[in-house]
Design a protein around this motif. Structure first.
Motif, PDB file in Angstrom:
ATOM      1  N   ALA A   1      50.989  53.339  32.802  1.00 42.53           N
ATOM      2  CA  ALA A   1      50.442  53.581  31.410  1.00 42.53           C
ATOM      3  C   ALA A   1      48.807  53.444  31.816  1.00 42.53           C
ATOM      4  CB  ALA A   1      50.731  52.403  30.594  1.00 42.53           C
ATOM      5  N   ILE A   2      48.451  52.534  32.514  1.00 38.46           N
ATOM      6  CA  ILE A   2      46.928  52.490  32.840  1.00 38.46           C
ATOM      7  C   ILE A   2      46.408  53.817  33.599  1.00 38.46           C
ATOM      8  CG2 ILE A   2      45.201  51.137  34.244  1.00 38.46           C
ATOM      9  CD1 ILE A   2      46.841  48.718  33.696  1.00 38.46           C
ATOM     10  N   TYR A   3      47.173  54.133  34.711  1.00 37.40           N
ATOM     11  CA  TYR A   3      46.981  55.257  35.537  1.00 37.40           C
ATOM     12  C   TYR A   3      46.764  56.629  34.598  1.00 37.40           C
ATOM     13  CZ  TYR A   3      46.956  58.519  39.281  1.00 37.40           C
ATOM     14  OH  TYR A   3      46.749  59.427  40.322  1.00 37.40           O
ATOM     15  N   ARG A   4      47.756  56.621  33.714  1.00 40.86           N
ATOM     16  CA  ARG A   4      47.739  57.717  32.651  1.00 40.86           C
ATOM     17  C   ARG A   4      46.484  57.722  31.911  1.00 40.86           C
ATOM     18  NH1 ARG A   4      51.286  61.228  31.336  1.00 40.86           N
ATOM     19  NH2 ARG A   4      53.381  61.553  32.673  1.00 40.86           N
ATOM     20  N   TYR A   5      46.073  56.766  31.450  1.00 39.58           N
ATOM     21  CA  TYR A   5      44.960  56.416  30.409  1.00 39.58           C
ATOM     22  C   TYR A   5      43.435  56.573  31.042  1.00 39.58           C
ATOM     23  CZ  TYR A   5      42.479  54.377  26.443  1.00 39.58           C
ATOM     24  OH  TYR A   5      41.637  54.128  25.373  1.00 39.58           O
ATOM     25  N   LYS A   6      43.503  56.000  32.036  1.00 41.84           N
ATOM     26  CA  LYS A   6      42.274  55.763  32.767  1.00 41.84           C
ATOM     27  C   LYS A   6      41.752  56.643  33.899  1.00 41.84           C
ATOM     28  CE  LYS A   6      40.560  52.003  30.436  1.00 41.84           C
ATOM     29  NZ  LYS A   6      39.526  52.027  29.737  1.00 41.84           N
ATOM     30  N   VAL A   7      42.802  57.450  34.533  1.00 43.08           N
ATOM     31  CA  VAL A   7      42.449  58.086  35.623  1.00 43.08           C
ATOM     32  C   VAL A   7      42.946  59.443  35.337  1.00 43.08           C
ATOM     33  CG1 VAL A   7      43.214  58.694  38.044  1.00 43.08           C
ATOM     34  CG2 VAL A   7      43.057  56.401  37.427  1.00 43.08           C
TER      35      VAL A   7
END
Length: 194
Positions: free
Chosen positions: A105-111
């Motif tokens: 989720a963090i990867y999709r959102y922040k990267v």
């Protein structure tokens, strides 16, 4: 989402405080640190309310509290760790899958979203597996420190328990990494949209 976080946090904090008081009354000498840790863990999602935008959604929050139920309530309070030998390993697999899910989720959102770039699915696989493995290593470090300072029941069989838990954590990361690999297959060679 804020309302859900408030309600779940307050329910779990109250429950942990009640269990803390019961353990104190029953003469548990380690209850200060265990109870305090459980209350802090129950209140962690409240920290999300300080962020205006977050990559986490309701299922992530529900998953977190589901893990708390399995770990603190079923595992520790109702002694599932003692009754069922498979409980600990299963929670390590599921817990590392949960960490990998948060990492995704963090990867999709922040990267992915801000970069608007071509992305290889293998990078996502490695990132998810790496985060799950790091999460397992941090948890085992917490167990070791806890056994050295507070209690002696977290790593009952020493190195065997530690290595079994780390392998279970890696397995959980690989399982969710494979899921991410196939789930994100269409993204390879295509431009991401924000």
């Amino acid at each position: 989402m804020k309302k859900t976080i408030y309600i779940l946090s307050l329910i779990f904090i109250c429950f942990m405080l009640v269990s803390f008081v019961i353990e104190l009354r029953n003469g548990d000498t380690n209850s200060w640190t265990k109870g305090g840790g459980r209350v802090i863990m129950s209140a962690l999602p409240l920290g999300l309310l300080f962020f205006q935008r977050t990559p986490f959604r309701i299922p992530h929050i529900l998953g977190y509290y589901g893990l708390l139920v399995c770990t603190f309530i079923l595992g520790a309070i109702f002694h599932f760790y003692d009754k069922y030998k498979w409980w600990d390993v299963t929670l390590h697999v599921v817990g590392s899958m949960y960490i990998a899910w948060l990492a995704l989720a963090i990867y999709r959102y922040k990267v992915l979203r801000p970069a608007d770039i071509y992305i290889s699915r293998w990078i996502i696989f490695l990132f998810v597996c790496g985060m799950a493995t790091i999460g397992s290593a941090i948890w085992e470090s917490i167990e070791f420190i806890g056994d050295m300072t507070v209690t002696s029941v977290m790593q009952r069989s020493g190195n065997t328990d530690t290595m079994t838990d780390l392998i279970a954590g890696l397995l959980g990361g690989v399982i969710l990494g494979i899921y991410a690999l196939f789930r994100n297959k269409p993204l390879e060679g295509k431009k991401m949209r924000g």
